[in-house]
Scaffold this motif. Structure first.
Motif, mmCIF file in Angstrom:
data_model
loop_
_atom_site.group_PDB
_atom_site.id
_atom_site.type_symbol
_atom_site.label_atom_id
_atom_site.label_comp_id
_atom_site.label_asym_id
_atom_site.label_seq_id
_atom_site.Cartn_x
_atom_site.Cartn_y
_atom_site.Cartn_z
ATOM 1 N N GLN A 56 -2.634 21.745 -48.642
ATOM 2 C CA GLN A 56 -2.142 22.841 -50.058
ATOM 3 C C GLN A 56 -0.750 23.631 -49.556
ATOM 4 N N PHE A 57 -0.762 24.414 -48.657
ATOM 5 C CA PHE A 57 0.186 25.177 -47.840
ATOM 6 C C PHE A 57 0.978 25.049 -47.630
ATOM 7 N N TYR A 58 1.683 23.468 -47.664
ATOM 8 C CA TYR A 58 3.036 22.827 -47.981
ATOM 9 C C TYR A 58 3.222 22.661 -49.206
ATOM 10 N N ASN A 94 -11.269 17.577 -50.268
ATOM 11 C CA ASN A 94 -10.833 18.778 -50.823
ATOM 12 C C ASN A 94 -9.262 19.147 -51.149
ATOM 13 N N PRO A 95 -8.457 18.204 -51.073
ATOM 14 C CA PRO A 95 -7.011 18.715 -50.656
ATOM 15 C C PRO A 95 -6.355 19.450 -51.624
ATOM 16 N N VAL A 96 -7.339 19.821 -53.073
ATOM 17 C CA VAL A 96 -6.640 21.281 -53.744
ATOM 18 C C VAL A 96 -7.872 22.200 -54.908
ATOM 19 N N SER A 97 -7.742 22.990 -54.798
ATOM 20 C CA SER A 97 -8.363 24.101 -54.488
ATOM 21 C C SER A 97 -7.140 24.996 -55.200
ATOM 22 N N PHE A 98 -8.216 24.913 -57.625
ATOM 23 C CA PHE A 98 -7.544 25.503 -58.274
ATOM 24 C C PHE A 98 -7.587 26.994 -58.497
ATOM 25 N N GLU A 99 -8.703 27.722 -57.582
ATOM 26 C CA GLU A 99 -9.564 28.848 -58.116
ATOM 27 C C GLU A 99 -8.229 29.886 -57.367
ATOM 28 N N GLY A 109 19.224 15.661 -45.149
ATOM 29 C CA GLY A 109 18.517 16.393 -44.288
ATOM 30 C C GLY A 109 17.163 17.045 -44.582
ATOM 31 N N LEU A 110 17.778 18.661 -45.403
ATOM 32 C CA LEU A 110 16.388 19.156 -46.014
ATOM 33 C C LEU A 110 15.635 18.629 -47.531
ATOM 34 N N LEU A 111 16.534 17.797 -48.295
ATOM 35 C CA LEU A 111 14.970 16.804 -48.966
ATOM 36 C C LEU A 111 14.228 16.186 -48.207
ATOM 37 N N PHE A 112 14.514 15.132 -47.363
ATOM 38 C CA PHE A 112 14.419 13.923 -46.176
ATOM 39 C C PHE A 112 12.736 15.534 -45.600
ATOM 40 N N ASN A 113 13.207 16.441 -45.230
ATOM 41 C CA ASN A 113 11.868 16.868 -45.001
ATOM 42 C C ASN A 113 11.083 17.787 -46.031
ATOM 43 N N GLY A 114 11.652 18.240 -47.000
ATOM 44 C CA GLY A 114 10.355 18.234 -47.927
ATOM 45 C C GLY A 114 9.974 16.985 -48.681
ATOM 46 N N LEU A 115 10.368 15.726 -48.817
ATOM 47 C CA LEU A 115 9.288 14.802 -49.115
ATOM 48 C C LEU A 115 8.782 14.659 -47.712
ATOM 49 N N PRO A 131 3.302 14.414 -46.683
ATOM 50 C CA PRO A 131 2.600 13.212 -46.111
ATOM 51 C C PRO A 131 2.086 13.142 -44.493
ATOM 52 N N MET A 132 2.941 14.136 -43.574
ATOM 53 C CA MET A 132 3.065 13.973 -42.382
ATOM 54 C C MET A 132 2.036 14.273 -41.983
ATOM 55 N N GLN A 133 1.829 16.344 -42.440
ATOM 56 C CA GLN A 133 0.316 16.874 -42.491
ATOM 57 C C GLN A 133 -0.273 16.711 -43.445
ATOM 58 N N PHE A 134 -1.000 15.620 -44.227
ATOM 59 C CA PHE A 134 -1.737 15.157 -44.770
ATOM 60 C C PHE A 134 -2.305 13.809 -43.544
ATOM 61 N N PHE A 135 -1.402 13.288 -43.256
ATOM 62 C CA PHE A 135 -1.791 11.900 -42.413
ATOM 63 C C PHE A 135 -2.722 13.442 -40.684
#
Length: 554
Positions: free
Chosen positions: A74-76, A216-221, A267-273, A277-281
């Motif tokens: 979620q940090f990202y 548990n990737p998302v917390s809405f609290e 390049g920026l949009l590539f990083n944003g997209l 997924p990289m961090q999730f992996f």
């Protein structure tokens, strides 16, 4: 490590350094050294990712997931939002003005004083961070592998400084391409080897880890005391990434090397997209390590120095209880695997809770009996798995991944520090009209200076506490204020330089005070919130001060 591991490690690191020096050997001007606009979008994107992905990403993130699951992703979540905002509003201004640093723009908007003050804030926080990005992996590797800590710091810092000193931005960009290739290969190999060695199939592993609260990737609290939830991600995280990618020269310099505005945007949009997924992996690897260790005996604390307490009676008692819980869990998992019984899973959850309690009690014991030992062992989980369960050769490759990540982040930081020092301080104030060769020599001299400062700080970093997790905290102490300066520059044309400069001097001490009040537990405020608070305080303060100075700009 075995001889083959050492051979792989040395070969990979030397290849990266030699390649960077070779590719940048023809640099003759300071513009090329500091950031020639020559890179295609994919190299810009990889360079941005490599700068952000420090060694801690690959040491700490799997350990974070082992303990707490996928929630850190979620940090990202605010990253893509920040990338779009920067592509639409910020990059066009930087490219139109043809700047080498983000702070050049501030002089034309506010005057020299604001430019210099903002550049100094960057130099302070990034100078500290450069030492930390060396020290953080060095202290872990030296502890696990038995290396001398001072020597590990010096080796990492020296390798980085050499090719940054010789090749500047071009060397950084070229070596980061190779470093990201090594990183991707290493992490994919680690992932597939984990799956290959799991006693459960992937479906059962997902069901088990999900039942244990790891998926548990998302917390809405909404809770300002909770570091990672959807609200802190979209609010605090977006402000943090806006400041990091929009105002931090270590990142600004990466996309300013793009051949054109279009290439930089891509390049920026590539990083944003791709970053989420990289961090999730990487987090998912940590979850699979958690499942793997349900079947393998682990230490009470993954920091090997905790074994210094093995003769302590209380520690031995915890170890006996821990062994029994582990055996009970293995039996229950085998039983659960047969029919996925909810009753058995409930019993497994009770056993898991006992294990967590024992680990927490061991941390308390370490803090009480041996406070010099780091009891928070998240950073040691993945390296423990690598050294004890992966094949020879792969171990050396993954150690090279960790060191490559440390080198890629540090090289970007050193290059950005040298660029800011030359362009915003030295050239602007002390040597506006010297020859191009002298500017190039000055750039290399300042690179060497910042490299030595970073190594010195890393070598002496044991004098401080909690540095392994401090990079984002240090950034948050300054990013909100710096982002506020740029927000005023872009969005509030009626606010001038004097009001902005005085607001910096007012707001930055307030942000530092808030952090220390949180450290002393006087208030409850997680560090991510310092970013929007600093930015909004800057805007409010400058708006209130502006009538005192009228329409005059500094």
């Amino acid at each position: 490590m075995k001889n083959l591991d050492w051979a792989v490690l040395v070969f990979v690191l030397l290849f990266i350094v030699v390649y960077g020096i070779y590719k940048s050997r023809k640099i003759k001007t300071s513009d090329s050294f500091l950031g020639g606009k020559t890179n295609p979008w994919w190299m810009v994107g990889l360079s941005i990712m490599a700068t952000q992905a420090s060694a801690i990403t690959f040491l700490s993130t799997p350990g974070q997931a082992f303990h707490d699951g996928l929630g850190f992703v979620q940090f990202y979540f605010g990253l893509p939002i920040a990338m779009v905002i920067l592509c639409v509003w910020v990059l066009p201004k930087f490219f139109k003005m043809n700047v080498l640093t983000a702070y050049e723009y501030l002089e034309k908007r506010f005057g020299l004083s604001t430019r210099i003050l903002t550049a100094i804030l960057f130099l302070i926080q990034r100078g500290l961070a450069a030492g930390i990005t060396i020290f953080a992996p060095a202290i872990i590797l030296s502890t696990i592998l038995g290396w001398n800590l001072m020597l590990t710091n010096i080796v990492i810092g020296t390798l980085v400084t050499i090719y940054t000193l010789v090749g500047g931005t071009e060397a950084v960009s070229q070596t980061q391409k190779q470093q990201m290739i090594v990183i991707f290969i290493g992490m994919f190999l680690a992932f597939f080897l984990i799956l290959e060695n799991l006693p459960l199939d992937l479906n059962d592993a997902l069901l088990y880890s999900g039942a244990m609260g790891k998926i548990n990737p998302v917390s809405f609290e909404f809770d300002v005391n909770n570091r990672y939830n959807i609200w802190s991600a979209f609010l605090g995280g977006t402000f943090l990434f806006l400041s990091y990618f929009g105002t931090d020269q270590s990142q600004v310099q990466r996309y300013l090397t793009g051949k054109s505005l279009k290439e930089a945007r891509l390049g920026l949009l590539f990083n944003g997209l791709f970053k989420i997924p990289m961090q999730f992996f990487i987090l998912f690897i940590g979850v699979m390590v958690f499942v793997f260790f349900q079947f393998e005996k682990t230490p009470l604390n993954f920091n090997p120095l905790s074994e210094n307490l093995k003769t302590n009676a209380q520690y031995q008692k915890f170890n006996t209880e821990f062994d029994q819980v582990h055996l009970d869990k293995k039996e229950k998992i085998a039983e659960w695997k047969e029919g996925h019984s909810e009753t058995v899973m409930a019993e497994l959850k009770v056993l898991q809770a006992k294990e967590v309690t024992i680990r927490a009690d061991v941390k308390k014991l370490i803090n009480e009996k041996a406070p010099e030992i780091e009891s928070n062992d998240k950073d040691y989980v993945f390296i423990y798995y690598i050294l004890n369960y992966l094949p020879t050769g792969i171990v050396g490759l993954l150690i090279a991944v960790i060191l490559s990540a440390a080198m890629s982040s540090t090289s970007s930081e050193l290059n950005a520090l040298a660029t800011t020092t030359v362009v915003d301080i030295y050239k602007r104030n002390f040597a506006p009209d010297i020859s191009e060769k002298k500017y190039l020599n000055a750039s290399r001299l300042f690179t060497l200076m910042w490299g030595m400062i970073a190594i010195f700080f890393a070598v002496n970093a044991s004098l401080f506490e909690n540095l392994i997790q401090a990079v984002n905290i240090i950034g948050s102490l300054f990013y909100g204020t710096i982002l506020g300066v740029f927000a005023i520059a872009f969005l509030f044309p009626k606010i001038g330089g004097k009001a902005t400069m005085w607001s910096i001097l007012i707001v930055e001490p307030i942000i530092i005070l808030l952090y220390f009040l949180e450290v002393k537990e006087v208030i409850k405020l997680e560090f991510l919130w310092l970013n929007p608070i600093g930015c909004l305080l800057m805007i409010a303060s400058a708006s209130l001060l502006q009538p005192m100075f009228g329409k005059e700009k500094a």
